[in-house]
Motif scaffolding. Structure first.
Motif: not given
Length: 404
Positions: A19-22, A29-31, A35-36, A155-156
Motif C-alpha cells: 500500500s505504501v509503495l503504491y 504522494l510524498s512521505v 503518513g497523513t 494487486l489493489l
C-alpha cells in the motif's frame, strides 16, 4: 465463514504489503502525505467497530456483513480511479471504516454461531486468516518482482476482488440466532428486532476493561514497527532478520493458536491465562533489551526469543480477549459491546507506533519498561474483571430465541 476469512485475508495480504509503495510510486504522494493519509484514515476507521456492532444488534448480521464487504470493495476499486490526495484520503477512510466494522462483525458471527465453543472457533478462524495473509503476502512479493505500476494496480484490484468474493460467499451463510432477534423461516412473518437497553458507553467497568485491552494489543506494533526499527537502530543483528521474524510469528500462530485456545475455553480459565500472559510480555521486553548488549549472533538469538515471546503473548491474549469481551457483555447487546471492544485494537494502531518508538529511543531500559508496563496491565485486568465475572456467573438472565 472460515472460507470467507481465507479469501478476505488473502486479499488483504496482497494490498497491505504494497500500500505504501503504491501510494508513493503510482499515486505520487510524498512521505508526509502518505503518513497523513494513513493516520487520518485510521482515525476515521476507529468508528467502524462500534458502528458495525450496534447495527448488527438491530439488523440481520449476514446482511450487514454483506453491505460492509461491498463497501470495502468499492473503496478499494475507487483508489484505482484517482491520484488526487483528497480523494485518496476519502476512499481510504471509507475502506478503513469498513475494515474495522468487518472485523467486529466476523467476531460477532463466531460468538453467535459457536456459542460456548466460541474460543475454539475463533482460534480456527484466526489460523485460517493468518494462512490467507501469508498467501497474499507471498503473491504480492512475486508480483513486485515485475516492478511496474500495472503490478501494483493488479494487486489493489485483487484486494477488491477478494472483498467481492467474500460478499458473494456471505450470501450462502445462514443467519445465526440472536438474543435481539427472532429467527423465522420463509413462511413466517418478517423477523422483529427487540430494542436493547444495555449500553457499553454507560458500563464503566467494560470501558475500563477496553482501556486495558488497548495496552495488551501493543504486540501488534512490536512486529510491524518495533522489531524492524530496533534491528536497524542497534545495528548488531543482520537487517534481513526482520522479515524472518515476521515469518516466525506467522508460522507460530498457524501452528499453535488452536492448541493454545483449549486452555481458555471457559471464562475462569481465560482469566487465569492473564498471569502467564503477563510473564510472556515481561520476557519479550527483557529479550529485546538484552539484544542490544551483545554481538551479532547473541543479538539474533535474543531477538528471536523476543519474537517468540511476543507471539506467545499475542496468541494467549487473543484467546483471553475472545472469551472475556463476550463474557463481560450482556447477552442482548453483544454487537454493541464487541463494537466498543473493537476500539481497543483501533486505538492501538495510533498509540502503538508512539509506544514502541519511545521504547527504542530509551534504549534497552525502554524495552524492559515496555514489557513491564504491559505485564502490569495484565495484572490490573486480572483484578478488574474478577468481581463483574463473579456477579454475572451468579445471575445470568435467561434468553429465549424462538423458531417458528
Amino acid at each position: 465463514m472460515l472460507v470467507i476469512a481465507l479469501v478476505d485475508r488473502t486479499g488483504s495480504g496482497l494490498w497491505a504489503s504494497v500500500s505504501v509503495l503504491y501510494l508513493t510510486y503510482v499515486s505520487g504522494l510524498s512521505v508526509g502525505q502518505v503518513g497523513t493519509l494513513a493516520a487520518t484514515a485510521g482515525a476515521i476507521g476507529i468508528a467502524g467497530a462500534p458502528l458495525g456492532g450496534r447495527i448488527a444488534d438491530r439488523f440481520p448480521l449476514t446482511r450487514v456483513l454483506l453491505v460492509v464487504q461491498l463497501l470495502r470493495a468499492l473503496a478499494s476499486l475507487a483508489l484505482l480511479t484517482t491520484n488526487d490526495f483528497a480523494l485518496l484520503l476519502a476512499f481510504s477512510a471509507v475502506g478503513g471504516l469498513g475494515d474495522r466494522a468487518a472485523s467486529v462483525l466476523t467476531r460477532l458471527y463466531a460468538t453467535r454461531v459457536a456459542g460456548p465453543d466460541r474460543v475454539r472457533y475463533q482460534a480456527v478462524q484466526r489460523t485460517v486468516a493468518n494462512a490467507g495473509w501469508a498467501l497474499g503476502g507471498l503473491a504480492a512479493a512475486a508480483a513486485l518482482t515485475l516492478g511496474t505500476s500495472a503490478a501494483y494496480q493488479w494487486l489493489l484490484a485483487g484486494d477488491a476482488v477478494s472483498f467481492l468474493a467474500s460478499a458473494l460467499l456471505t450470501l450462502r451463510c445462514g443467519e445465526p440466532p440472536s438474543p435481539t432477534r427472532t429467527v423465522t423461516t420463509s413462511k413466517s412473518p418478517a423477523p422483529k428486532t427487540k430494542p436493547t437497553s444495555a449500553s457499553p458507553w454507560r458500563d464503566r467497568t467494560y470501558l475500563a476493561y477496553v482501556s486495558t485491552e488497548t495496552v495488551l494489543f501493543l504486540d501488534d506494533a512490536v512486529f510491524k514497527i518495533g522489531l524492524p526499527l530496533w534491528i536497524a537502530h542497534t545495528g548488531t543483528a543482520p537487517h534481513g532478520l526482520a522479515p524472518l521474524l515476521l515469518v516466525l510469528n506467522n508460522v507460530m500462530v498457524v501452528a499453535l493458536q488452536v492448541p493454545l485456545a483449549r486452555f481458555g475455553t471457559t471464562t475462569a480459565a481465560a482469566r487465569r491465562l492473564l498471569v502467564p500472559l503477563s510473564a510472556a510480555f515481561a520476557l519479550g521486553g527483557l529479550a529485546m533489551a538484552f539484544s542490544a548488549t551483545s554481538g551479532a549472533i547473541t543479538a539474533t538469538l535474543f531477538l528471536t526469543a523476543a519474537a517468540a515471546a511476543f507471539t506467545v503473548a499475542e496468541m494467549l491474549h487473543a484467546t483471553i480477549s475472545w472469551e472475556l469481551s463476550v463474557a463481560l457483555a450482556p447477552g442482548t447487546a453483544h454487537g454493541a459491546y464487541l463494537g466498543v471492544h473493537g476500539l481497543a485494537q483501533s486505538a492501538q494502531r495510533s498509540i502503538g507506533p508512539l509506544a514502541v518508538t519511545a521504547a527504542i529511543a530509551a534504549g534497552p531500559v525502554g524495552w524492559a519498561c515496555f514489557g513491564a508496563a504491559i505485564a502490569l496491565t495484565c495484572i490490573v485486568q486480572h483484578r478488574l474483571v474478577r468481581d463483574p465475572l463473579t456477579q454475572k456467573s451468579l445471575s445470568v438472565p435467561s434468553v429465549t430465541v424462538s423458531e417458528h
